[in-house]
Design a protein around this motif. Sequence first.
Motif, PDB file in Angstrom:
ATOM      1  N   LYS A 170      57.276  36.790   3.641  1.00  0.00           N
ATOM      2  CA  LYS A 170      55.817  36.760   3.769  1.00  0.00           C
ATOM      3  C   LYS A 170      55.165  36.137   2.543  1.00  0.00           C
ATOM      4  CE  LYS A 170      54.221  40.483   6.346  1.00  0.00           C
ATOM      5  NZ  LYS A 170      53.840  41.903   6.310  1.00  0.00           N
ATOM      6  N   VAL A 171      55.587  36.591   1.364  1.00  0.00           N
ATOM      7  CA  VAL A 171      54.916  36.119   0.137  1.00  0.00           C
ATOM      8  C   VAL A 171      55.565  34.873  -0.453  1.00  0.00           C
ATOM      9  CG1 VAL A 171      53.930  38.328  -0.530  1.00  0.00           C
ATOM     10  CG2 VAL A 171      56.250  37.757  -1.255  1.00  0.00           C
ATOM     11  N   ASN A 172      56.837  34.682  -0.161  1.00  0.00           N
ATOM     12  CA  ASN A 172      57.567  33.604  -0.831  1.00  0.00           C
ATOM     13  C   ASN A 172      58.668  33.057   0.079  1.00  0.00           C
ATOM     14  OD1 ASN A 172      58.830  31.957  -2.726  1.00  0.00           O
ATOM     15  ND2 ASN A 172      60.001  33.651  -3.593  1.00  0.00           N
ATOM     16  N   PRO A 173      58.263  32.400   1.181  1.00  0.00           N
ATOM     17  CA  PRO A 173      59.275  31.849   2.090  1.00  0.00           C
ATOM     18  C   PRO A 173      60.080  30.749   1.406  1.00  0.00           C
ATOM     19  CG  PRO A 173      57.083  31.106   2.724  1.00  0.00           C
ATOM     20  CD  PRO A 173      56.894  32.073   1.590  1.00  0.00           C
ATOM     21  N   ALA A 174      61.276  30.515   1.891  1.00  0.00           N
ATOM     22  CA  ALA A 174      62.135  29.501   1.284  1.00  0.00           C
ATOM     23  C   ALA A 174      61.505  28.122   1.422  1.00  0.00           C
ATOM     24  CB  ALA A 174      63.506  29.525   1.953  1.00  0.00           C
ATOM     25  N   CYS A 175      61.495  27.375   0.333  1.00  0.00           N
ATOM     26  CA  CYS A 175      61.002  26.004   0.383  1.00  0.00           C
ATOM     27  C   CYS A 175      62.098  25.112   0.957  1.00  0.00           C
ATOM     28  CB  CYS A 175      60.603  25.541  -1.014  1.00  0.00           C
ATOM     29  SG  CYS A 175      61.988  25.430  -2.158  1.00  0.00           S
ATOM     30  N   GLU A 176      61.750  23.862   1.161  1.00  0.00           N
ATOM     31  CA  GLU A 176      62.700  22.954   1.796  1.00  0.00           C
ATOM     32  C   GLU A 176      63.998  22.799   0.996  1.00  0.00           C
ATOM     33  OE1 GLU A 176      61.966  18.622   3.551  1.00  0.00           O
ATOM     34  OE2 GLU A 176      60.348  20.063   3.863  1.00  0.00           O
ATOM     35  N   GLU A 177      63.861  22.703  -0.334  1.00  0.00           N
ATOM     36  CA  GLU A 177      65.047  22.565  -1.173  1.00  0.00           C
ATOM     37  C   GLU A 177      65.969  23.771  -1.027  1.00  0.00           C
ATOM     38  OE1 GLU A 177      61.998  22.005  -2.213  1.00  0.00           O
ATOM     39  OE2 GLU A 177      61.921  20.114  -3.322  1.00  0.00           O
ATOM     40  N   GLU A 178      65.346  24.957  -0.985  1.00  0.00           N
ATOM     41  CA  GLU A 178      66.169  26.157  -0.844  1.00  0.00           C
ATOM     42  C   GLU A 178      66.880  26.158   0.510  1.00  0.00           C
ATOM     43  OE1 GLU A 178      64.200  29.914  -1.576  1.00  0.00           O
ATOM     44  OE2 GLU A 178      65.963  31.049  -0.916  1.00  0.00           O
ATOM     45  N   MET A 179      66.157  25.802   1.552  1.00  0.00           N
ATOM     46  CA  MET A 179      66.760  25.741   2.896  1.00  0.00           C
ATOM     47  C   MET A 179      67.950  24.799   2.916  1.00  0.00           C
ATOM     48  SD  MET A 179      64.892  27.415   5.189  1.00  0.00           S
ATOM     49  CE  MET A 179      63.317  27.549   5.989  1.00  0.00           C
ATOM     50  N   ASP A 180      67.774  23.634   2.313  1.00  0.00           N
ATOM     51  CA  ASP A 180      68.857  22.642   2.310  1.00  0.00           C
ATOM     52  C   ASP A 180      70.082  23.179   1.589  1.00  0.00           C
ATOM     53  OD1 ASP A 180      67.250  20.928   3.680  1.00  0.00           O
ATOM     54  OD2 ASP A 180      66.740  19.660   1.949  1.00  0.00           O
ATOM     55  N   LEU A 181      69.854  23.875   0.467  1.00  0.00           N
ATOM     56  CA  LEU A 181      70.979  24.431  -0.276  1.00  0.00           C
ATOM     57  C   LEU A 181      71.648  25.556   0.504  1.00  0.00           C
ATOM     58  CD1 LEU A 181      69.653  24.487  -3.917  1.00  0.00           C
ATOM     59  CD2 LEU A 181      71.639  23.230  -3.074  1.00  0.00           C
ATOM     60  N   LEU A 182      70.817  26.381   1.150  1.00  0.00           N
ATOM     61  CA  LEU A 182      71.392  27.490   1.925  1.00  0.00           C
ATOM     62  C   LEU A 182      72.312  26.964   3.020  1.00  0.00           C
ATOM     63  CD1 LEU A 182      68.380  29.943   2.200  1.00  0.00           C
ATOM     64  CD2 LEU A 182      70.627  30.462   1.219  1.00  0.00           C
ATOM     65  N   ASP A 183      71.952  25.818   3.577  1.00  0.00           N
ATOM     66  CA  ASP A 183      72.796  25.225   4.614  1.00  0.00           C
ATOM     67  C   ASP A 183      74.212  24.966   4.112  1.00  0.00           C
ATOM     68  OD1 ASP A 183      71.104  25.228   6.724  1.00  0.00           O
ATOM     69  OD2 ASP A 183      70.311  23.211   6.342  1.00  0.00           O
ATOM     70  N   LEU A 184      74.362  24.821   2.803  1.00  0.00           N
ATOM     71  CA  LEU A 184      75.675  24.534   2.221  1.00  0.00           C
ATOM     72  C   LEU A 184      76.414  25.804   1.798  1.00  0.00           C
ATOM     73  CD1 LEU A 184      74.514  21.614  -0.086  1.00  0.00           C
ATOM     74  CD2 LEU A 184      75.665  21.414   2.122  1.00  0.00           C
ATOM     75  N   ALA A 185      75.733  26.941   1.873  1.00  0.00           N
ATOM     76  CA  ALA A 185      76.334  28.179   1.382  1.00  0.00           C
ATOM     77  C   ALA A 185      77.288  28.767   2.415  1.00  0.00           C
ATOM     78  CB  ALA A 185      75.241  29.185   1.040  1.00  0.00           C
ATOM     79  N   PRO A 186      78.487  29.162   1.982  1.00  0.00           N
ATOM     80  CA  PRO A 186      79.403  29.832   2.906  1.00  0.00           C
ATOM     81  C   PRO A 186      78.830  31.184   3.348  1.00  0.00           C
ATOM     82  CG  PRO A 186      80.527  29.165   0.877  1.00  0.00           C
ATOM     83  CD  PRO A 186      79.064  28.996   0.650  1.00  0.00           C
ATOM     84  N   ALA A 187      79.202  31.624   4.533  1.00  0.00           N
ATOM     85  CA  ALA A 187      78.806  32.943   5.049  1.00  0.00           C
ATOM     86  C   ALA A 187      77.291  33.105   5.131  1.00  0.00           C
ATOM     87  CB  ALA A 187      79.426  34.062   4.205  1.00  0.00           C
ATOM     88  N   LEU A 188      76.636  32.054   5.571  1.00  0.00           N
ATOM     89  CA  LEU A 188      75.182  32.106   5.723  1.00  0.00           C
ATOM     90  C   LEU A 188      74.789  33.127   6.795  1.00  0.00           C
ATOM     91  CD1 LEU A 188      72.658  30.562   4.706  1.00  0.00           C
ATOM     92  CD2 LEU A 188      72.845  29.166   6.778  1.00  0.00           C
ATOM     93  N   SER A 189      73.725  33.872   6.537  1.00  0.00           N
ATOM     94  CA  SER A 189      73.237  34.806   7.557  1.00  0.00           C
ATOM     95  C   SER A 189      71.738  34.619   7.732  1.00  0.00           C
ATOM     96  CB  SER A 189      73.534  36.245   7.138  1.00  0.00           C
ATOM     97  OG  SER A 189      72.461  36.750   6.376  1.00  0.00           O
ATOM     98  N   ASP A 190      71.176  35.322   8.719  1.00  0.00           N
ATOM     99  CA  ASP A 190      69.736  35.215   8.969  1.00  0.00           C
ATOM    100  C   ASP A 190      68.907  35.755   7.813  1.00  0.00           C
ATOM    101  OD1 ASP A 190      70.151  34.074  11.386  1.00  0.00           O
ATOM    102  OD2 ASP A 190      69.806  35.895  12.554  1.00  0.00           O
ATOM    103  N   GLU A 191      69.523  36.623   7.005  1.00  0.00           N
ATOM    104  CA  GLU A 191      68.793  37.214   5.868  1.00  0.00           C
ATOM    105  C   GLU A 191      69.264  36.629   4.541  1.00  0.00           C
ATOM    106  OE1 GLU A 191      69.855  39.772   8.301  1.00  0.00           O
ATOM    107  OE2 GLU A 191      67.884  39.545   9.192  1.00  0.00           O
ATOM    108  N   SER A 192      69.819  35.439   4.593  1.00  0.00           N
ATOM    109  CA  SER A 192      70.282  34.788   3.362  1.00  0.00           C
ATOM    110  C   SER A 192      69.115  34.182   2.594  1.00  0.00           C
ATOM    111  CB  SER A 192      71.257  33.654   3.707  1.00  0.00           C
ATOM    112  OG  SER A 192      72.508  34.148   4.097  1.00  0.00           O
TER     113      SER A 192
END
Length: 120
Positions: free
Chosen positions: A67-89
């Motif tokens: 709500k207060v600090n959603p992931a920015c585009e850069e964070e989203m892109d990096l998360l896509d590369l993270a192993p074991a990604l989840s909906d609450e990552s």
Amino acid sequence: LQNEQRQVKFVTTNGVHIGKANLGDSLLDVVVNNDLPLDGFGACEGTLACCTCHVVLSPDHFARVDKVNPACEEEMDLLDLAPALSDESRLGCQIKLDKSDPFVLEVTVPEVTRDARTLD
Ligand code: FES
């Protein structure tokens, strides 16, 4: 714990590591300031370049932060590369302790990390 302080439990496959935090600290700050033994965590020192600070939040925590600090585009892109990604990552360097957080918070650190800077 005082009003401005929180405690964060980092749940890893090797056990639980507990750190003290002040409001406004990022989860990466908590790891660094408490010298927690999370190998390789936060390799880029919070500059949104590595994704080694990947954490999985509780659904409540994720919703509050979203709500207060959603992931920015850069964070989203990096998360896509993270192993074991989840909906609450999220990336731990982007998550700050907020006064709406309970006094004790728990976050999960996935076993495998990847440093996006080492990928082709
Ligand atoms: Fe590298 Fe968070 S510490 S992206």
